[in-house]
Design a protein around this motif. Structure first.
Motif, PDB file in Angstrom:
ATOM      1  N   LEU A 231       0.775  -1.134   0.012  1.00  0.00           N
ATOM      2  CA  LEU A 231       0.119   0.100   0.221  1.00  0.00           C
ATOM      3  C   LEU A 231       0.849   1.613  -0.204  1.00  0.00           C
ATOM      4  O   LEU A 231       0.643   2.131  -0.744  1.00  0.00           O
ATOM      5  N   PRO A 232       1.848   1.544   0.786  1.00  0.00           N
ATOM      6  CA  PRO A 232       2.510   2.512   0.856  1.00  0.00           C
ATOM      7  C   PRO A 232       3.446   2.652  -0.530  1.00  0.00           C
ATOM      8  O   PRO A 232       3.461   3.797  -1.151  1.00  0.00           O
ATOM      9  N   LEU A 233       3.611   1.673  -1.155  1.00  0.00           N
ATOM     10  CA  LEU A 233       4.256   1.783  -2.517  1.00  0.00           C
ATOM     11  C   LEU A 233       3.227   2.126  -3.685  1.00  0.00           C
ATOM     12  O   LEU A 233       3.516   2.968  -4.436  1.00  0.00           O
ATOM     13  N   SER A 234       2.156   1.470  -3.426  1.00  0.00           N
ATOM     14  CA  SER A 234       1.289   1.947  -4.354  1.00  0.00           C
ATOM     15  C   SER A 234       0.826   3.560  -4.179  1.00  0.00           C
ATOM     16  O   SER A 234       0.558   4.281  -5.281  1.00  0.00           O
ATOM     17  N   THR A 235       0.698   3.953  -3.123  1.00  0.00           N
ATOM     18  CA  THR A 235       0.509   5.368  -2.766  1.00  0.00           C
ATOM     19  C   THR A 235       1.648   6.130  -3.352  1.00  0.00           C
ATOM     20  O   THR A 235       1.423   7.285  -3.964  1.00  0.00           O
ATOM     21  N   ALA A 236       2.906   5.781  -3.119  1.00  0.00           N
ATOM     22  CA  ALA A 236       3.912   6.463  -3.804  1.00  0.00           C
ATOM     23  C   ALA A 236       4.036   6.704  -5.365  1.00  0.00           C
ATOM     24  O   ALA A 236       4.271   7.667  -5.897  1.00  0.00           O
ATOM     25  N   VAL A 237       3.614   5.433  -5.916  1.00  0.00           N
ATOM     26  CA  VAL A 237       3.670   5.535  -7.169  1.00  0.00           C
ATOM     27  C   VAL A 237       2.415   6.448  -7.915  1.00  0.00           C
ATOM     28  O   VAL A 237       2.657   7.118  -8.991  1.00  0.00           O
ATOM     29  N   PHE A 238       1.329   6.488  -7.179  1.00  0.00           N
ATOM     30  CA  PHE A 238       0.278   7.441  -7.759  1.00  0.00           C
ATOM     31  C   PHE A 238       0.638   8.882  -7.534  1.00  0.00           C
ATOM     32  O   PHE A 238       0.397   9.669  -8.152  1.00  0.00           O
ATOM     33  N   GLY A 239       1.677   8.948  -6.367  1.00  0.00           N
ATOM     34  CA  GLY A 239       2.188  10.312  -6.051  1.00  0.00           C
ATOM     35  C   GLY A 239       2.895  10.729  -7.241  1.00  0.00           C
ATOM     36  O   GLY A 239       2.902  12.064  -7.292  1.00  0.00           O
ATOM     37  N   VAL A 240       4.060   9.902  -7.547  1.00  0.00           N
ATOM     38  CA  VAL A 240       4.859  10.152  -8.747  1.00  0.00           C
ATOM     39  C   VAL A 240       4.078  10.689 -10.003  1.00  0.00           C
ATOM     40  O   VAL A 240       4.099  11.418 -10.631  1.00  0.00           O
ATOM     41  N   LEU A 241       2.935   9.501 -10.306  1.00  0.00           N
ATOM     42  CA  LEU A 241       2.338   9.822 -11.488  1.00  0.00           C
ATOM     43  C   LEU A 241       1.346  11.177 -11.345  1.00  0.00           C
ATOM     44  O   LEU A 241       1.392  11.952 -12.663  1.00  0.00           O
ATOM     45  N   ARG A 242       0.804  11.287 -10.537  1.00  0.00           N
ATOM     46  CA  ARG A 242      -0.159  12.589 -10.229  1.00  0.00           C
ATOM     47  C   ARG A 242       0.815  13.823 -10.246  1.00  0.00           C
ATOM     48  O   ARG A 242       0.481  14.855 -10.749  1.00  0.00           O
ATOM     49  N   GLY A 243       2.070  13.786  -9.584  1.00  0.00           N
ATOM     50  CA  GLY A 243       2.744  14.959  -9.336  1.00  0.00           C
ATOM     51  C   GLY A 243       3.805  15.214 -10.460  1.00  0.00           C
ATOM     52  O   GLY A 243       4.473  16.568 -10.508  1.00  0.00           O
ATOM     53  N   GLY A 244       4.051  14.415 -11.395  1.00  0.00           N
ATOM     54  CA  GLY A 244       4.594  14.390 -12.773  1.00  0.00           C
ATOM     55  C   GLY A 244       6.198  14.274 -12.286  1.00  0.00           C
ATOM     56  O   GLY A 244       7.062  14.904 -13.107  1.00  0.00           O
ATOM     57  N   GLU A 245       6.464  13.860 -11.245  1.00  0.00           N
ATOM     58  CA  GLU A 245       7.922  13.655 -10.701  1.00  0.00           C
ATOM     59  C   GLU A 245       8.834  12.465 -11.449  1.00  0.00           C
ATOM     60  O   GLU A 245       8.202  11.643 -11.885  1.00  0.00           O
ATOM     61  N   ARG A 246       9.957  12.596 -11.446  1.00  0.00           N
ATOM     62  CA  ARG A 246      10.746  11.552 -12.327  1.00  0.00           C
ATOM     63  C   ARG A 246      11.733  10.907 -11.374  1.00  0.00           C
ATOM     64  O   ARG A 246      12.874  11.471 -11.115  1.00  0.00           O
ATOM     65  N   PRO A 247      11.149  10.147 -10.683  1.00  0.00           N
ATOM     66  CA  PRO A 247      12.155   9.057  -9.701  1.00  0.00           C
ATOM     67  C   PRO A 247      13.207   8.685 -10.435  1.00  0.00           C
ATOM     68  O   PRO A 247      13.321   8.176 -11.460  1.00  0.00           O
ATOM     69  N   LYS A 248      14.093   8.222  -9.637  1.00  0.00           N
ATOM     70  CA  LYS A 248      15.411   7.637 -10.319  1.00  0.00           C
ATOM     71  C   LYS A 248      15.007   6.052 -10.572  1.00  0.00           C
ATOM     72  O   LYS A 248      14.109   5.574  -9.830  1.00  0.00           O
ATOM     73  N   PRO A 249      15.786   5.463 -11.529  1.00  0.00           N
ATOM     74  CA  PRO A 249      15.568   4.148 -11.890  1.00  0.00           C
ATOM     75  C   PRO A 249      15.529   3.048 -10.848  1.00  0.00           C
ATOM     76  O   PRO A 249      14.689   1.974 -10.903  1.00  0.00           O
ATOM     77  N   LEU A 250      16.129   3.376  -9.813  1.00  0.00           N
ATOM     78  CA  LEU A 250      16.145   2.279  -8.552  1.00  0.00           C
ATOM     79  C   LEU A 250      14.772   2.242  -7.947  1.00  0.00           C
ATOM     80  O   LEU A 250      14.441   1.413  -7.257  1.00  0.00           O
ATOM     81  N   PHE A 251      14.144   3.536  -8.160  1.00  0.00           N
ATOM     82  CA  PHE A 251      12.721   3.389  -7.483  1.00  0.00           C
ATOM     83  C   PHE A 251      11.730   2.349  -8.236  1.00  0.00           C
ATOM     84  O   PHE A 251      11.080   1.647  -7.578  1.00  0.00           O
ATOM     85  N   TRP A 252      12.041   2.215  -9.435  1.00  0.00           N
ATOM     86  CA  TRP A 252      11.132   1.457 -10.112  1.00  0.00           C
ATOM     87  C   TRP A 252      11.628   0.001  -9.928  1.00  0.00           C
ATOM     88  O   TRP A 252      10.912  -1.021  -9.978  1.00  0.00           O
ATOM     89  N   LEU A 253      13.040  -0.196  -9.906  1.00  0.00           N
ATOM     90  CA  LEU A 253      13.670  -1.577  -9.685  1.00  0.00           C
ATOM     91  C   LEU A 253      12.900  -2.088  -8.199  1.00  0.00           C
ATOM     92  O   LEU A 253      12.532  -3.238  -8.351  1.00  0.00           O
ATOM     93  N   PHE A 254      13.017  -1.294  -7.231  1.00  0.00           N
ATOM     94  CA  PHE A 254      12.544  -1.790  -5.855  1.00  0.00           C
ATOM     95  C   PHE A 254      11.114  -1.841  -5.919  1.00  0.00           C
ATOM     96  O   PHE A 254      10.322  -2.635  -5.189  1.00  0.00           O
ATOM     97  N   SER A 255      10.239  -1.155  -6.826  1.00  0.00           N
ATOM     98  CA  SER A 255       8.771  -1.321  -7.048  1.00  0.00           C
ATOM     99  C   SER A 255       8.518  -2.341  -7.543  1.00  0.00           C
ATOM    100  O   SER A 255       7.478  -3.065  -7.317  1.00  0.00           O
TER     101      SER A 255
END
Length: 308
Positions: free
Chosen positions: A125-149
């Motif tokens: 759930l925290p990861l799902s929230t973070a992903v939607f926060g990234v998508l909604r906020g237009g941020e560009r997380p580092k590739p490692l974010f997606w790796l651990f996701s």
């Protein structure tokens, strides 16, 4: 004259008083946030008990209707201003995700799987929230974010396919859907709370859902109230009062006092509290595979947040 003050033989400067005030607020924030997490941890076990006596549709609508009445009373008592028209879309998303979507999907899932099994999915759930926060906020997380996701998601997928004795494809898919809609609702609510306030967001979302949930409650009334045991009523009361409202009051207060980044980490403890409650209160078997999968998922969430 020095600006320090003497109390009990010690000298305290203005900065010292300010530092002590911040430390006390942070401690209160952690305490309030921890209480909120513990309250949320009891949601799935309580839902598991409640669906033994009520249908998932009635449970979802009734808990929302009861919480909406309490939320409306709280808003009126504290004379909170009405949300602006531009906030209605966001409040609708919160209502669909947190008020209706997550409770309904988890109630349906818990007809097929145990609460202990379902709690492993809550680790995402925290990861799902973070992903939607990234998508909604237009941020560009580092590739490692997606790796651990991806690792965290793959862990839950592997656990679901492992066949631990309580697995069900239907129940697992319903839990995945619940995590997705809840993450969206949490992310939308977090953005909106900057303007309206944390507990106000969930209260207004509940009020907004009243026309729908009241009709659903009437249409899904049990044909007979006989045979519905006390545990089911207690489960309904818990998810209506604590899971839908009181937990949010403590949780958002903790975030406000202690800081979102700091107190928000307490959410990672929710799966472990949930597993403990499922074992102690419902006497469900908590397998080592559940604990191991939960620990790996939580570790992935920690690293994913770091590189978000």
């Amino acid at each position: 004259m020095s600006d320090s003050k003497t109390l009990s033989g010690k000298s305290w400067s203005g900065k010292s008083w300010a530092g002590e005030g911040r430390s006390r607020a942070s401690l209160e924030g952690w305490g309030s946030g921890l209480l909120g997490v513990i309250i949320f941890s009891g949601s799935l076990p309580a839902t598991r008990v409640a669906v033994a006596g009520f249908s998932p549709l009635f449970l979802t609508s009734a808990r929302a209707a009861i919480a909406a009445l309490l939320g409306a009373a709280l808003l009126a008592l504290l004379r909170q201003p009405w949300p602006q028209r531009k906030d209605l879309v966001s409040l609708t998303i919160v209502a669909l995700g947190v008020v209706i979507g997550f409770p309904l999907l988890t109630a349906l899932a818990l007809q097929h799987i145990t609460s202990a099994h379902s709690i492993v999915f809550i680790g995402l759930l925290p990861l799902s929230t973070a992903v939607f926060g990234v998508l909604r906020g237009g941020e560009r997380p580092k590739p490692l974010f997606w790796l651990f996701s991806c690792i965290g998601s793959a862990t839950v997928g592997a656990f679901a396919l492992s066949g631990d004795g309580s697995a069900s494809l239907t129940g697992d898919l319903l839990m995945v859907a619940a995590i997705i809609v809840c993450g969206l609702g949490y992310a939308e609510g977090a953005a909106l709370s900057r303007r309206l306030g944390g507990w106000q967001v969930i209260s207004w979302a509940l009020v907004l859902s009243v026309p729908v949930v009241l009709v659903m409650t009437i249409m899904t009334l049990p044909p007979s109230w006989q045979g519905i045991g006390a545990p089911a009523w207690l489960g309904l009361a818990y998810v209506s009062i604590f899971s839908m409202l009181v937990g949010f009051v403590f949780w958002y207060r903790g975030l406000a006092l202690g800081g979102i980044a700091s107190v928000g980490q307490l959410q990672l403890l929710q799966p472990f509290f949930g597993l403990a409650l499922a074992g102690l209160l419902l006497h469900e078997q908590v397998r080592w595979s559940m604990i191991a999968a939960t620990m790996l998922v939580v570790a992935c969430v920690v690293f994913a947040r770091r590189f978000a």
